[in-house]
Design a protein around this motif. Structure first.
Motif, mmCIF file in Angstrom:
data_model
loop_
_atom_site.group_PDB
_atom_site.id
_atom_site.type_symbol
_atom_site.label_atom_id
_atom_site.label_comp_id
_atom_site.label_asym_id
_atom_site.label_seq_id
_atom_site.Cartn_x
_atom_site.Cartn_y
_atom_site.Cartn_z
ATOM 1 N N LEU A 14 34.832 18.602 20.593
ATOM 2 C CA LEU A 14 36.197 18.071 20.652
ATOM 3 C C LEU A 14 36.615 17.642 22.062
ATOM 4 C CD1 LEU A 14 37.989 20.589 18.260
ATOM 5 C CD2 LEU A 14 37.075 18.313 17.734
ATOM 6 N N LYS A 15 35.715 17.820 23.022
ATOM 7 C CA LYS A 15 36.003 17.477 24.428
ATOM 8 C C LYS A 15 37.253 18.212 24.925
ATOM 9 C CE LYS A 15 33.663 13.020 24.058
ATOM 10 N NZ LYS A 15 32.845 13.461 22.955
ATOM 11 N N LEU A 16 37.247 19.524 24.708
ATOM 12 C CA LEU A 16 38.349 20.390 25.124
ATOM 13 C C LEU A 16 37.864 21.339 26.210
ATOM 14 C CD1 LEU A 16 39.735 21.462 21.619
ATOM 15 C CD2 LEU A 16 40.596 19.644 23.111
ATOM 16 N N PRO A 17 38.762 21.800 27.078
ATOM 17 C CA PRO A 17 38.367 22.807 28.061
ATOM 18 C C PRO A 17 38.072 24.139 27.366
ATOM 19 C CG PRO A 17 40.704 22.267 28.296
ATOM 20 C CD PRO A 17 40.154 21.364 27.243
ATOM 21 N N ARG A 18 37.056 24.826 27.855
ATOM 22 C CA ARG A 18 36.694 26.139 27.313
ATOM 23 C C ARG A 18 37.150 27.218 28.281
ATOM 24 N NH1 ARG A 18 31.259 28.495 27.962
ATOM 25 N NH2 ARG A 18 31.293 30.492 26.894
ATOM 26 N N ILE A 19 37.800 28.216 27.737
ATOM 27 C CA ILE A 19 38.285 29.353 28.524
ATOM 28 C C ILE A 19 37.502 30.574 28.074
ATOM 29 C CG2 ILE A 19 40.265 30.814 29.059
ATOM 30 C CD1 ILE A 19 42.012 28.328 28.159
ATOM 31 N N GLU A 20 36.731 31.132 28.990
ATOM 32 C CA GLU A 20 35.939 32.315 28.687
ATOM 33 C C GLU A 20 36.676 33.529 29.252
ATOM 34 O OE1 GLU A 20 31.190 33.316 28.722
ATOM 35 O OE2 GLU A 20 31.958 31.781 30.065
ATOM 36 N N LEU A 21 37.197 34.357 28.363
ATOM 37 C CA LEU A 21 38.006 35.491 28.812
ATOM 38 C C LEU A 21 37.222 36.461 29.690
ATOM 39 C CD1 LEU A 21 40.177 36.263 25.660
ATOM 40 C CD2 LEU A 21 40.757 34.884 27.679
ATOM 41 N N ASP A 22 35.919 36.618 29.442
ATOM 42 C CA ASP A 22 35.118 37.492 30.308
ATOM 43 C C ASP A 22 35.159 37.019 31.756
ATOM 44 O OD1 ASP A 22 34.247 39.418 28.460
ATOM 45 O OD2 ASP A 22 32.515 38.212 27.858
ATOM 46 N N GLU A 23 35.155 35.723 31.961
ATOM 47 C CA GLU A 23 35.200 35.181 33.318
ATOM 48 C C GLU A 23 36.527 35.510 34.002
ATOM 49 O OE1 GLU A 23 34.595 30.990 35.728
ATOM 50 O OE2 GLU A 23 34.549 30.987 33.544
ATOM 51 N N LEU A 24 37.611 35.520 33.231
ATOM 52 C CA LEU A 24 38.923 35.838 33.791
ATOM 53 C C LEU A 24 39.113 37.344 33.978
ATOM 54 C CD1 LEU A 24 41.130 33.383 31.697
ATOM 55 C CD2 LEU A 24 40.104 33.024 33.960
ATOM 56 N N HIS A 25 38.375 38.128 33.218
ATOM 57 C CA HIS A 25 38.529 39.586 33.253
ATOM 58 C C HIS A 25 37.633 40.266 34.290
ATOM 59 C CE1 HIS A 25 37.767 43.755 31.802
ATOM 60 N NE2 HIS A 25 39.078 43.726 31.700
ATOM 61 N N TRP A 26 36.363 39.829 34.388
ATOM 62 C CA TRP A 26 35.411 40.537 35.239
ATOM 63 C C TRP A 26 35.328 39.924 36.627
ATOM 64 C CZ3 TRP A 26 34.316 45.088 33.671
ATOM 65 C CH2 TRP A 26 34.220 45.373 32.313
ATOM 66 N N GLY A 27 35.519 40.789 37.639
ATOM 67 C CA GLY A 27 35.314 40.384 39.023
ATOM 68 C C GLY A 27 33.908 40.746 39.459
ATOM 69 N N GLU A 28 33.654 40.644 40.747
ATOM 70 C CA GLU A 28 32.343 41.004 41.287
ATOM 71 C C GLU A 28 32.016 42.447 40.962
ATOM 72 O OE1 GLU A 28 31.747 40.037 45.409
ATOM 73 O OE2 GLU A 28 32.941 38.215 45.212
ATOM 74 N N ASP A 29 30.723 42.720 40.803
ATOM 75 C CA ASP A 29 30.221 44.067 40.510
ATOM 76 C C ASP A 29 30.850 44.662 39.254
ATOM 77 O OD1 ASP A 29 28.522 44.081 42.784
ATOM 78 O OD2 ASP A 29 30.242 44.631 44.044
ATOM 79 N N TRP A 30 31.129 43.807 38.276
ATOM 80 C CA TRP A 30 31.700 44.231 36.984
ATOM 81 C C TRP A 30 33.010 44.993 37.157
ATOM 82 C CZ3 TRP A 30 29.846 41.824 32.952
ATOM 83 C CH2 TRP A 30 28.530 41.378 32.968
ATOM 84 N N THR A 31 33.801 44.584 38.133
ATOM 85 C CA THR A 31 35.100 45.201 38.353
ATOM 86 C C THR A 31 36.132 44.465 37.502
ATOM 87 O OG1 THR A 31 34.473 45.707 40.620
ATOM 88 C CG2 THR A 31 36.828 45.806 40.087
ATOM 89 N N PRO A 32 36.811 45.185 36.600
ATOM 90 C CA PRO A 32 37.811 44.501 35.769
ATOM 91 C C PRO A 32 39.054 44.142 36.578
ATOM 92 C CG PRO A 32 37.770 46.847 35.273
ATOM 93 C CD PRO A 32 36.672 46.601 36.269
ATOM 94 N N ALA A 33 39.638 43.012 36.227
ATOM 95 C CA ALA A 33 40.908 42.618 36.846
ATOM 96 C C ALA A 33 41.980 43.623 36.446
ATOM 97 C CB ALA A 33 41.302 41.223 36.380
ATOM 98 N N ASP A 34 42.919 43.857 37.329
ATOM 99 C CA ASP A 34 44.030 44.724 36.944
ATOM 100 C C ASP A 34 44.807 44.009 35.833
ATOM 101 O OD1 ASP A 34 46.639 43.445 38.077
ATOM 102 O OD2 ASP A 34 45.207 43.360 39.744
ATOM 103 N N PRO A 35 45.495 44.771 34.969
ATOM 104 C CA PRO A 35 46.141 44.169 33.796
ATOM 105 C C PRO A 35 47.079 43.009 34.110
ATOM 106 C CG PRO A 35 46.134 46.558 33.609
ATOM 107 C CD PRO A 35 45.623 46.222 34.984
ATOM 108 N N GLU A 36 47.890 43.127 35.146
ATOM 109 C CA GLU A 36 48.841 42.064 35.465
ATOM 110 C C GLU A 36 48.125 40.786 35.879
ATOM 111 O OE1 GLU A 36 48.960 45.164 37.058
ATOM 112 O OE2 GLU A 36 50.434 45.981 35.666
#
Length: 188
Positions: free
Chosen positions: A30-52
């Motif tokens: 569909l030529k749409l942007p893909r948003i991968e939630l894992d990319e937004l959630h996981w920082g370096e060294d598998w550190t999760p983003a804080d909830p906010e």
């Protein structure tokens, strides 16, 4: 589905179900942007983003008029993605297929040292099922039943009746779904 393809699509599924692969194929079709939630959630060294921070990243990502979101995270995000989606697609191939796919994926990722989100890599620790939640295999096996209950409830929830809803169980159903999207995309 209606005659025109959806523009805001949420792809759900257990770990290893194939949601990332399907989301990528939908986005390409569909030529749409893909948003991968894992990319937004996981920082370096598998550190999760804080909830906010995680919620703010997701809100910014889904602010647009078109996207394909891949991931679950309802416990951290609530229903914000589902409420904006005009299609909800649940990839539900069954536990045996999920386990086969998660094993193959982990072997490939660990063996090739594939870089995932923010420099993270899967390791051979996925095979250490005695580590319980630290093992992707243990997690995939134990969470798939809970996920089926949770996603089944989402698919039947009248709060999301504004969205087209599809449950895809087989490769054939996925292929038919993608062909349907492609045909609708060509006709618009």
């Amino acid at each position: 589905m209606t005659s025109s393809p959806p523009r805001r699509i949420c792809v759900l599924g257990s770990s290893g179900a194939g949601k990332s692969t399907l989301a990528l194929r939908i986005a390409e079709t569909l030529k749409l942007p893909r948003i991968e939630l894992d990319e937004l959630h996981w920082g370096e060294d598998w550190t999760p983003a804080d909830p906010e921070t995680f919620v703010a990243r997701v809100d910014e990502a889904i602010a647009g008029d078109s996207w394909v979101v891949d991931g679950n995270y309802q416990s951290k995000l609530g229903t914000r993605i589902l409420e904006r989606a005009d299609a909800i697609v649940w990839v539900d191939p069954g536990r045996v297929t999920i386990m086969r796919q998660v094993i193959a994926r982990t072997i490939r990722r660990a063996g090739t040292r594939q870089v995932l989100w923010n420099g993270n890599r899967e390791t051979w620790d996925g095979f250490k099922i005695w580590k319980r939640e630290e093992s992707i295999f243990w997690w995939a096996w134990h969470s798939s039943g809970q996920a089926r209950t949770k996603f089944g409830a989402i698919m039947g929830d009248p709060a999301f009746s504004h969205a087209q809803r599809r449950r895809l169980r087989t490769r054939s159903e996925i292929a038919d779904f993608l062909e349907d999207l492609s045909a609708k995309s060509r006709s618009t």
